[in-house]
Write an enzyme that holds these catalytic residues in place. Sequence first.
Site, short mmCIF file in Angstrom:
data_model
loop_
_atom_site.label_atom_id
_atom_site.label_comp_id
_atom_site.label_asym_id
_atom_site.label_seq_id
_atom_site.Cartn_x
_atom_site.Cartn_y
_atom_site.Cartn_z
N LYS A 187 -88.31 -22.61 1.73
CA LYS A 187 -87.71 -23.28 2.89
C LYS A 187 -88.20 -24.68 2.53
CE LYS A 187 -90.56 -24.88 7.37
NZ LYS A 187 -91.26 -24.19 8.10
N SER A 215 -90.89 -22.30 12.18
CA SER A 215 -89.69 -23.09 11.85
C SER A 215 -89.08 -22.95 10.48
CB SER A 215 -90.06 -24.50 11.67
OG SER A 215 -90.99 -24.52 10.61
N SER A 218 -94.91 -21.58 12.18
CA SER A 218 -93.81 -20.85 11.76
C SER A 218 -93.67 -19.96 10.64
CB SER A 218 -93.20 -22.55 10.75
OG SER A 218 -93.42 -23.38 12.15
#
Lengths: 66, 468
Positions: free
Chosen positions: B75, B151, B175
């Site tokens: 990420k 996310s 997330s």
Amino acid sequence: MDHSAYIDAAAATLGLKIATEHRPGVLQFFGLAAGMAALVHGLPLEPVDESGNVFRPVSPVGEEAS
Amino acid sequence: MSVEDASTTAAQVRSGALSARAAVERSLARITASDGVVNAFTAQLAERALKRADMLDVHPQREKMSLAGVPFAVKNLFDIAGLPTLAGSKIERDAAPAKRDALLVRRLEARGAVLVGALNMDEYAYGFSTENTHYGPTRNPHDPSRISGGSSGGSAAAVAAGQVPLSLGSDTNGSIRVPASLCGVFGLKPTFGRLPRVGSYAFAASLDHLGPFARTVQDLALAYDAMQGPLQGRPSDDPACAQRPVQPTLPLLEQGAQGLRIGVLGGWFREMALAEANGAVDAVAQGLGTTRLVELPEVERARAAAFLITNAEGATLHLKDLRGRAQDFEPLSRDRFLAGALLPAVWVQQAQRVRHWFARRVAMVFENVDVLIAPATPCVAPLIGTDWLQIGDKRLPARASMGLLTQPISCIGLPVVTVPLWGMSIEAPHLPIGVQLIAAPWREDLCLRVAAQLQAQGLCSAPVAKGL
């Protein structure tokens, strides 16, 4: 409940300008947070119920546990 | 093009049957072929990755590396040396490049893994959909018209698309678990404080967790074991890190669910889920042979506590930019950040007290049960652009509601493995949905053991998306 007056005062205190186009969204999300606040304040707690946010002291470099 | 899992790739590279360069080239080719559709990557690191692969191919310790030659991606809130750490934002493009890789990246590479890129996410991790306005939406590999979840949407999608066998994400309110559920991959959110967060961009530090995604439980455990361990040198770099010793989980997977007391969460976790989510939980419960129902107290208040803490901490972190360049924030989250800056202190302090109260009550529940089962999301992946979700008689904002069932759990830092099931939605049988396997703090091993059994039974799996 209308939070407009609070939002205006708090934003001014923080030096945070809320643009006209952002204002409806801010009002909406502040209202949502207010609902969440009502939930957390609706739980009866005692003084012994401490915070979940616990501070951890910091030792000088070299003395910290590793 | 074959798409191997991490354990298989590492075994082949260790034995010399496959070079690390070939493993990395295979991953890079897969990314090139599929990312035009998926949009999981915001940066590809071909030069760095191939250089490292060549180094591994002549490394004298290669045969001992648990992740030898395994491509992975992170990420884009993890520091990568030489790149600005975007955290999904436009604003951080102006930030200085990171001087070194995040600690967990270094730990994985020390075991032979090879970083191949950075992955898309909701801006500053404030979202559950990865419909990122600056970098475009990450599309669900199993149905590109739908969201990947967030996310850590890029992290789940890259694994589901077979671009990499392993990725890292973060989980503050769901997330890791939400995108794992919607993209049909395995995800581990360890106990709060288990994995050090040095070199990652915070969202709400008192709730932020880091963890891996993979297509098998074995790969999840392999990566998790490689990342465990206390911070050396200056532990205060992550004051939440609990400095726990390494507790390997991979050797324990064969034990499965044997001897474990397993319960199904009712109440909020049943009521805030659609039929496909409850059906997935029922299938898991049946597979594990449990009929025990467990109800946690005051779940909605715990979720509210997580909401308030996140809102206030996130806004505090970005106050300077909210004052000076609010127009540069993601439109989907900007107004929430602005509102969060205005919360009265007593709301947030009370939320922290409720959090502790809830943690103590749930600890009592775990005196009588080892693993709890709950849906990870209320439904399968919605179409991109969906604004509203109907659950019973409630019409709820779709994006925020993806975390309804994960927020109360991360609020108190419990370890969770999300396992993917298929065919649970009558309307969309091609889509996966995840189930949370939740244990008491520091018992990641139990979540992983149960996940391994479900995988062995064929109830849970994470196939690579077809047609990409």
